[in-house]
Motif scaffolding. Structure first.
Motif, mmCIF file in Angstrom:
data_model
loop_
_atom_site.group_PDB
_atom_site.id
_atom_site.type_symbol
_atom_site.label_atom_id
_atom_site.label_comp_id
_atom_site.label_asym_id
_atom_site.label_seq_id
_atom_site.Cartn_x
_atom_site.Cartn_y
_atom_site.Cartn_z
ATOM 1 N N LYS A 7 0.828 -1.213 0.000
ATOM 2 C CA LYS A 7 0.000 0.000 0.000
ATOM 3 C C LYS A 7 0.860 1.260 0.000
ATOM 4 N N VAL A 8 0.528 2.144 -0.912
ATOM 5 C CA VAL A 8 1.293 3.374 -1.091
ATOM 6 C C VAL A 8 0.419 4.579 -0.763
ATOM 7 N N ALA A 9 0.933 5.469 0.078
ATOM 8 C CA ALA A 9 0.252 6.741 0.353
ATOM 9 C C ALA A 9 1.006 7.851 -0.372
ATOM 10 N N LEU A 10 0.264 8.660 -1.105
ATOM 11 C CA LEU A 10 0.867 9.738 -1.880
ATOM 12 C C LEU A 10 0.580 11.063 -1.186
ATOM 13 N N LEU A 11 1.644 11.772 -0.809
ATOM 14 C CA LEU A 11 1.469 13.087 -0.181
ATOM 15 C C LEU A 11 1.774 14.151 -1.220
ATOM 16 N N GLY A 12 0.739 14.811 -1.695
ATOM 17 C CA GLY A 12 0.907 15.820 -2.737
ATOM 18 C C GLY A 12 0.468 15.271 -4.075
ATOM 19 N N CYS A 13 -0.331 16.037 -4.794
ATOM 20 C CA CYS A 13 -0.813 15.554 -6.094
ATOM 21 C C CYS A 13 -0.763 16.689 -7.113
ATOM 22 N N GLY A 14 0.394 17.335 -7.173
ATOM 23 C CA GLY A 14 0.601 18.395 -8.157
ATOM 24 C C GLY A 14 1.191 17.818 -9.428
ATOM 25 N N VAL A 15 2.121 18.538 -10.016
ATOM 26 C CA VAL A 15 2.706 18.136 -11.301
ATOM 27 C C VAL A 15 3.366 16.758 -11.196
ATOM 28 N N THR A 63 -7.663 15.465 2.888
ATOM 29 C CA THR A 63 -6.839 16.626 3.248
ATOM 30 C C THR A 63 -6.063 16.348 4.537
ATOM 31 N N ASP A 64 -6.321 15.199 5.139
ATOM 32 C CA ASP A 64 -5.668 14.887 6.412
ATOM 33 C C ASP A 64 -4.462 13.977 6.188
ATOM 34 N N ALA A 65 -3.336 14.606 5.821
ATOM 35 C CA ALA A 65 -2.124 13.835 5.527
ATOM 36 C C ALA A 65 -1.630 13.089 6.760
ATOM 37 N N THR A 66 -1.760 13.722 7.924
ATOM 38 C CA THR A 66 -1.283 13.097 9.156
ATOM 39 C C THR A 66 -2.011 11.783 9.431
ATOM 40 N N ALA A 67 -3.338 11.812 9.300
ATOM 41 C CA ALA A 67 -4.114 10.587 9.513
ATOM 42 C C ALA A 67 -3.711 9.517 8.506
ATOM 43 N N LEU A 68 -3.422 9.932 7.284
ATOM 44 C CA LEU A 68 -3.035 8.967 6.241
ATOM 45 C C LEU A 68 -1.728 8.258 6.606
ATOM 46 N N VAL A 69 -0.699 9.024 7.014
ATOM 47 C CA VAL A 69 0.581 8.369 7.320
ATOM 48 C C VAL A 69 0.531 7.589 8.641
ATOM 49 N N LYS A 70 -0.485 7.887 9.473
ATOM 50 C CA LYS A 70 -0.634 7.163 10.750
ATOM 51 C C LYS A 70 -1.489 5.912 10.649
ATOM 52 N N ARG A 71 -2.030 5.634 9.444
ATOM 53 C CA ARG A 71 -2.964 4.530 9.321
ATOM 54 C C ARG A 71 -2.395 3.201 9.797
ATOM 55 N N GLY A 72 -1.096 3.017 9.585
ATOM 56 C CA GLY A 72 -0.467 1.788 10.095
ATOM 57 C C GLY A 72 -0.418 0.668 9.075
ATOM 58 N N ASP A 73 -1.215 0.763 8.012
ATOM 59 C CA ASP A 73 -1.181 -0.290 6.983
ATOM 60 C C ASP A 73 -0.457 0.187 5.720
ATOM 61 N N ILE A 74 0.155 1.354 5.813
ATOM 62 C CA ILE A 74 0.840 1.899 4.636
ATOM 63 C C ILE A 74 2.264 1.344 4.571
ATOM 64 N N PHE A 95 7.677 6.946 9.308
ATOM 65 C CA PHE A 95 8.626 5.936 9.813
ATOM 66 C C PHE A 95 8.100 5.313 11.102
ATOM 67 N N ALA A 96 7.635 6.186 11.998
ATOM 68 C CA ALA A 96 7.173 5.706 13.309
ATOM 69 C C ALA A 96 5.969 4.780 13.177
ATOM 70 N N HIS A 97 5.226 4.923 12.081
ATOM 71 C CA HIS A 97 4.042 4.076 11.883
ATOM 72 C C HIS A 97 4.291 2.978 10.854
ATOM 73 N N GLY A 98 5.562 2.671 10.636
ATOM 74 C CA GLY A 98 5.880 1.450 9.891
ATOM 75 C C GLY A 98 6.102 1.582 8.409
#
Lengths: 432, 432
Positions: A7-15, A63-74, A95-98
């Motif tokens: 599973k990949v989380a993408l932070l930022g969706c510009g160019v 819009t909640d990037a923090t919640a996304l990186v904290k999900r734990g399954d990323i 990193f702290a969330h794996g």
């Protein structure tokens, strides 16, 4: 092949981010084969969710990037927001969330690379950032891995496409800086506020990253001498042509001749037309690497743009996913050499100096004496009257190799001479 | 850092092997830091033990390579013997006895790469071979890892330094092939028997390796179309200059426009002087890569020589040792795409054809008709009498893009015309 996707989380969706998402979708089968497991876009954090994004499931957008990186399954966080915050906090949180992290963030890596690497190590995760320097050009991986058995002595490159476009335009058309900048802006090569590019903040960040990797030494952004290219004139290009040179904004990372220290600097410089970097046109980037065993290598390609940067990001994504599947991590920070970073004054190179002087006998002797007193040896002098009847002449001095400190002392003393009306330009000469 | 050293067996101690041994000794501390454990040269297998080898403990030298790779305590075997046997058997024996392998053996990799990768996989070991293509230039790793998230469409390069030296000499001095070859031999750039270089066997092996990696497809040496450069003449260079081109021996690996097949070929070709490959001088190598997202990249550097090749070998050695310590393996063979490899007849490019024809009216019309009948569209024709009174003229035809099969058919038909006295040269035009 494993069927459960990474599973990949993408932070930022510009160019860049939108290209990463697009390629992850259109090339999903290839990526799965090359990784050994499918990869799934699990979430996309953006600032403005209302903006339409082709091909991205709206349910993934948050819009909640923090919640996304904290999900734990990323498994992997791809950070293409740029800037220091919130990117830094999001990466350490990831990193702290794996999760492992792939970043294209040169400013952050240059400023806080050591702390981020430490955070990655602490959690046994990867931090990859090929896209942070010279866009699509494979450079971090070759320096860090291909040349891992060699001793790199110099990395010298054109690492900013905007300024190379401007300088190339000035060179080929005789345009002044402002005119060339205006064209770069009109064509989308320069941003509305071009400061980061033309004042070389962008190139300095890249120099810090490259020097750190090349010399296995921490090089902070503050360690990098930085001089922008806004004061380069059409007259400088004319002088360069006289010397069989052109002018490029160069990032130069060097090991001192005795091997005991390193320097990193970014400034405009004359280089001979015969040097491979001289023929790098438009917004392209190129980096020249010199090492003990390999000799001279050059890497060339597009240094920016959505798709090229996405190519570098995805190369890292494949590597990080493969590492994850094998339970290993790639090479982390290597700073064991811990060489001192010397100040700009210790840099030894050649100089091209244009002086406006009084047009009368004895001036050249005076000027030459000042150079000699500061231990700077002169290679050539060209003297000519301006023929506009104001009693001034111009004197162009090209020195042999000298330290930047000696040259600065020379210039300071020259300014104090009554017969020297002004120092029109000072430019370093590299690549000879 | 682990204190127990990783043990390395070196097979071959010639130009490359002796450099590998030297750097392993002189840079032992750096290598240990970068790997995370010391590396120790545990044995050196050679054919002639009597030869003095500076800096290598004579107690390590053996003529029994098989016993060395069977020892069981060897972590990495570095194979720099070259050739098919005994290298192949030694490598598979090494895998079976627990070692990973770093090889510089292009001929073997091109011929038996799939089998060797399978043997490595079977035993969970690494097989790395950056040094097999383009010497010191990082190329295998960038293609296999940096561009792992991209789609490569073309790899085109100068991968043989000997022939580039010869062609560069012909271009710059107007010398003929034999004269330039003699100089290359005198300077040590060409071997006493230059066949492998000038008949492009060496370049073809590299093309097979590059195509395999670029297209995730097995490409056998037999799949590579091969044409040497012994028939390139001073007249060909004159023709090339007329077209704003020079001549290079190119290895070209291409994905067909529809993406459904690939081709690999090695032959002399005209390329425009404005193309980055045109300015690659002397014995240097350079490889141009075109991909969907990254765009155009170029990698440049020394393609041969003891120290440059050793640099590539040692980069691989560091990677393989790191993998060993982490219990992982690097990327193995990736041939999942399994695209068909099309024959040379399917290649589409442009052609420059020089014909000796009868100097009389109607010849051009006849010739043009033959091209039209074979579906080959003509871009330009240049016709001029020889003015030596023998009634012959020369006709230079440059075509639009056409398949090699159509062009071959055209040439065959042209030879049958009474008015065509001979086909002086046929050369492909690339890089436009």
């Amino acid at each position: 092949m494993r069927t459960r996707p990474l599973k990949v989380a993408l932070l930022g969706c510009g160019v860049v981010g939108s290209e990463v998402a697009r390629i992850m979708t259109t090339h999903a089968d290839d990526l799965a084969q090359r990784i050994g497991a499918p990869v799934e876009l699990a979430g996309v954090a953006v600032r403005r969710p209302s903006k339409v994004r082709d091909g991205i499931d709206p349910a993934l957008v948050t819009t909640d990037a923090t919640a996304l990186v904290k999900r734990g399954d990323i498994d992997v966080v791809v950070e293409v927001i740029g800037g220091i915050e919130p990117a830094r906090t999001l990466i350490t949180t990831a990193f702290a969330h794996g999760a492992s992290v792939v970043s294209a963030n040169k400013a952050l890596l240059a400023q806080d690379g050591a702390a981020l690497h430490a955070a990655a190590d602490e959690h046994g995760k990867d931090l990859y950032y090929e896209a942070a320097v010279a866009g699509a050009i494979p450079l971090i991986r070759p320096l860090r891995e291909s040349l891992a058995g060699d001793k790199i002595n110099r990395v010298m490159g054109i690492v900013n496409g905007t300024t190379n476009f401007i300088l190339d335009k000035m060179d080929s058309t005789g345009a002044g800086y402002q005119e060339a900048l205006d064209e770069a802006t009109a064509l989308g090569y320069a941003e509305a506020d071009p400061t980061a590019d033309v004042e070389a903040f962008d190139a300095a960040a890249k120099a810090a990253i490259l020097a750190g990797i090349a010399f296995h030494t921490r090089v902070r952004l503050d360690d990098v001498y930085r001089e922008g290219m806004t004061e380069v004139t059409a007259a400088d290009f004319a002088s360069a042509k006289n010397m069989g040179c052109t002018i490029k904004l160069l990032a130069i990372c060097e090991r001192a001749a005795d091997g005991g220290s390193v320097t990193a600097r970014v400034h405009p410089a004359m280089i001979p037309l015969t040097h491979p970097l001289a023929s790098v046109r438009g917004a392209y980037n190129a980096v020249f690497v010199e090492s003990d065993a390999a000799g001279q290598l050059m890497f060339y390609g597009p240094g920016a743009g959505g798709a090229p940067t996405a190519s570098a990001v995805l190369g890292d994504l494949v590597a990080v996913c493969r590492n994850r599947l094998s339970g290993a991590t790639g090479p982390g920070e290597s700073a064991y050499a811990a060489l001192p970073v010397s100040p700009m004054g210790d840099v030894v190179t050649r100089y091209h100096i244009s002086l406006d002087v009084a047009d009368k006998p004895g001036v050249l002797a005076q000027v030459a004496t000042v150079f000699a007193e500061h231990g700077v040896s002169i290679d050539t002098v060209r003297q000519h009257g301006r023929q506009d009847g104001d009693g001034e002449a111009s004197l162009v001095v090209v020195t042999h190799r000298a330290s930047d400190a000696s040259l600065s002392g020379t210039v300071e003393a020259l300014r104090k001479l009554d017969t020297v009306r002004g120092v029109a330009s000072i430019m370093r000469v590299e690549g000879e």
